[in-house]
Design a protein around this motif. Structure first.
Motif, short mmCIF file in Angstrom:
data_model
loop_
_atom_site.label_atom_id
_atom_site.label_comp_id
_atom_site.label_asym_id
_atom_site.label_seq_id
_atom_site.Cartn_x
_atom_site.Cartn_y
_atom_site.Cartn_z
N GLU A 96 -1.18 4.84 -9.90
CA GLU A 96 -1.82 5.17 -8.61
C GLU A 96 -0.79 5.11 -7.48
O GLU A 96 -0.70 6.01 -6.64
CB GLU A 96 -2.96 4.18 -8.34
CG GLU A 96 -3.64 4.36 -6.99
CD GLU A 96 -4.69 3.30 -6.71
OE1 GLU A 96 -5.28 3.32 -5.62
OE2 GLU A 96 -4.92 2.44 -7.60
N LYS A 97 0.01 4.07 -7.49
CA LYS A 97 1.01 3.86 -6.44
C LYS A 97 1.98 5.04 -6.37
O LYS A 97 2.25 5.60 -5.30
CB LYS A 97 1.76 2.56 -6.74
CG LYS A 97 2.61 2.03 -5.60
CD LYS A 97 3.33 0.75 -6.05
CE LYS A 97 2.40 -0.41 -6.28
NZ LYS A 97 3.13 -1.66 -6.62
N SER A 98 2.52 5.45 -7.53
CA SER A 98 3.51 6.53 -7.57
C SER A 98 2.90 7.88 -7.20
O SER A 98 3.51 8.67 -6.46
CB SER A 98 4.13 6.63 -8.97
OG SER A 98 4.85 5.47 -9.29
N LEU A 99 1.69 8.17 -7.71
CA LEU A 99 1.09 9.47 -7.49
C LEU A 99 0.62 9.65 -6.05
O LEU A 99 0.65 10.77 -5.52
CB LEU A 99 -0.07 9.69 -8.47
CG LEU A 99 0.35 9.76 -9.95
CD1 LEU A 99 -0.87 9.92 -10.84
CD2 LEU A 99 1.34 10.89 -10.19
N VAL A 100 0.21 8.57 -5.41
CA VAL A 100 -0.13 8.65 -3.98
C VAL A 100 1.14 8.85 -3.16
O VAL A 100 1.20 9.68 -2.25
CB VAL A 100 -0.90 7.39 -3.52
CG1 VAL A 100 -1.02 7.35 -1.99
CG2 VAL A 100 -2.28 7.36 -4.15
N SER B 71 0.82 -1.21 0.00
CA SER B 71 0.00 0.00 0.00
C SER B 71 0.86 1.26 0.00
O SER B 71 1.75 1.42 0.84
CB SER B 71 -0.92 0.01 1.23
OG SER B 71 -1.57 1.27 1.34
N ALA B 72 0.56 2.18 -0.92
CA ALA B 72 1.26 3.45 -0.96
C ALA B 72 0.86 4.35 0.21
O ALA B 72 1.52 5.36 0.46
CB ALA B 72 0.97 4.17 -2.27
N ASP B 73 -0.18 3.98 0.94
CA ASP B 73 -0.61 4.76 2.11
C ASP B 73 0.30 4.51 3.31
O ASP B 73 0.28 5.28 4.27
CB ASP B 73 -2.04 4.40 2.50
CG ASP B 73 -3.04 4.80 1.43
OD1 ASP B 73 -2.93 5.92 0.92
OD2 ASP B 73 -3.94 4.00 1.11
N ASP B 74 1.05 3.43 3.27
CA ASP B 74 1.86 3.04 4.43
C ASP B 74 3.36 3.23 4.23
O ASP B 74 4.12 3.22 5.19
CB ASP B 74 1.62 1.55 4.76
CG ASP B 74 0.16 1.24 5.01
OD1 ASP B 74 -0.52 2.09 5.61
OD2 ASP B 74 -0.28 0.15 4.61
N PHE C 50 -12.82 14.13 -3.40
CA PHE C 50 -13.33 13.57 -4.65
C PHE C 50 -14.84 13.74 -4.70
O PHE C 50 -15.56 13.31 -3.80
CB PHE C 50 -12.97 12.09 -4.76
CG PHE C 50 -13.30 11.49 -6.10
CD1 PHE C 50 -12.60 11.87 -7.23
CD2 PHE C 50 -14.31 10.57 -6.22
CE1 PHE C 50 -12.91 11.32 -8.47
CE2 PHE C 50 -14.63 10.01 -7.45
CZ PHE C 50 -13.92 10.39 -8.58
N CYS C 51 -15.31 14.40 -5.74
CA CYS C 51 -16.73 14.73 -5.88
C CYS C 51 -17.44 13.64 -6.67
O CYS C 51 -17.14 13.42 -7.84
CB CYS C 51 -16.86 16.09 -6.58
SG CYS C 51 -18.55 16.64 -6.78
N HIS D 261 -8.44 7.85 -4.78
CA HIS D 261 -7.29 7.60 -3.90
C HIS D 261 -6.17 8.62 -4.18
O HIS D 261 -5.58 9.18 -3.25
CB HIS D 261 -6.79 6.18 -4.14
CG HIS D 261 -5.77 5.71 -3.15
ND1 HIS D 261 -4.92 4.66 -3.41
CD2 HIS D 261 -5.44 6.16 -1.91
CE1 HIS D 261 -4.13 4.46 -2.36
NE2 HIS D 261 -4.41 5.37 -1.44
N ILE D 262 -5.91 8.88 -5.44
CA ILE D 262 -4.83 9.78 -5.84
C ILE D 262 -5.11 11.21 -5.39
O ILE D 262 -4.26 11.86 -4.77
CB ILE D 262 -4.63 9.74 -7.37
CG1 ILE D 262 -4.02 8.39 -7.78
CG2 ILE D 262 -3.74 10.89 -7.84
CD1 ILE D 262 -4.09 8.11 -9.28
N VAL D 263 -6.32 11.71 -5.68
CA VAL D 263 -6.59 13.12 -5.37
C VAL D 263 -6.77 13.35 -3.87
O VAL D 263 -6.41 14.40 -3.35
CB VAL D 263 -7.79 13.66 -6.17
CG1 VAL D 263 -7.53 13.54 -7.67
CG2 VAL D 263 -9.09 12.97 -5.80
#
Length: 245
Positions: free
Chosen positions: A86-90, A68-71, A182-183, A173-175
């Motif tokens: 997604e992984k890189s941009l997060v 997970s890119a969150d961790d 996210f709208c 996830h990215i934004v």
């Protein structure tokens, strides 16, 4: 304006000075000196045992491996190619260090963690194409102690159907990692020049043609998804005419 921490400035300064042969002290960034290493791997083709070998190095030195890119604190690339995934941009929004496998090789040889900022990935082709320098971007993203970037703070992002090939969970996830909301509701007519300034409408020009026309007629400015990926990689807002549809 972007807020750059002393640690972030130190990365950029050391990078520019190293090429001139000037030695400076390691920056106190997101490394094992300040927090445990948590590595995520990207770009590996899973042939042979190369990935497993590098994962063993991380664990053997007391670090952790995550999916997970969150961790993560570090993103390890097999090559000097930074994909706009997604992984890189997060991860870039979180101020993680993008490093080559040489960091792990040298750390294993020394039997202790080496300064990962000396092994930052340099995708020269992508950097020239988008006009940014990755060490500088990492420095900008590390504006706070916990490396949580808020580049898009205060913005709402509405994505048309074609963005992310329809994978809006990834887009969300990215934004949101960059501080935006996210709208999910549809955007309607823009009633005034000031209304909607906080909403970024993002589209994929090749597939969202009809919806782009409808929303432009309703008074909205529409930007190519590349405006988001370019902004995040450079860690500066790039919602300009060059990305407007």
């Amino acid at each position: 304006p972007d807020v750059v921490s002393p640690a972030g400035r130190a990365i950029a300064q050391r990078f520019s000075q190293r090429s001139a042969g000037i030695q400076t002290a390691p920056a106190p960034v997101c490394t094992a000196d300040t927090r445990p290493v948590v590595a995520i791997f990207t770009g590996f083709d899973n042939k042979g045992n190369k990935l497993q070998d590098f994962e063993s190095v991380v664990k053997g030195l007391g670090g952790q491996v995550t999916k997970s890119a969150d961790d993560c604190t570090h993103v390890v690339f097999e090559s000097n190619k930074v994909a706009k995934t997604e992984k890189s941009l997060v991860a870039i929004s979180r101020g993680c260090i993008f490093t080559t496998t040489k960091w792990l090789t040298e750390s294993k040889r020394a039997n202790c963690w080496q300064d990962s900022t000396k092994f930052i990935v340099r995708d020269r082709s992508l950097e020239r194409e988008l006009g940014f320098e990755l060490p500088l971007s990492i420095g900008r993203a590390q504006h706070s102690e916990d490396a949580g970037s808020k580049l898009l703070e205060g913005k709402e992002v509405f994505a048309l159907k074609g963005v992310g090939k329809g994978n809006h969970d990834a887009v969300c996830h990215i934004v949101e990692a960059a501080g935006a909301r996210f709208c999910k509701r549809a955007v309607g007519k823009r009633r005034s020049s000031s209304q909607g300034d906080g909403i970024l409408v993002i589209a994929e020009p090749e597939t969202d043609t009809a919806e782009i026309g409808r929303l432009k007629a309703a008074g909205h400015r529409i930007y190519d998804w590349k405006a988001v990926s370019s902004s995040l990689l450079a860690q500066e807002r790039r919602f300009t005419e060059s990305f407007e549809l």
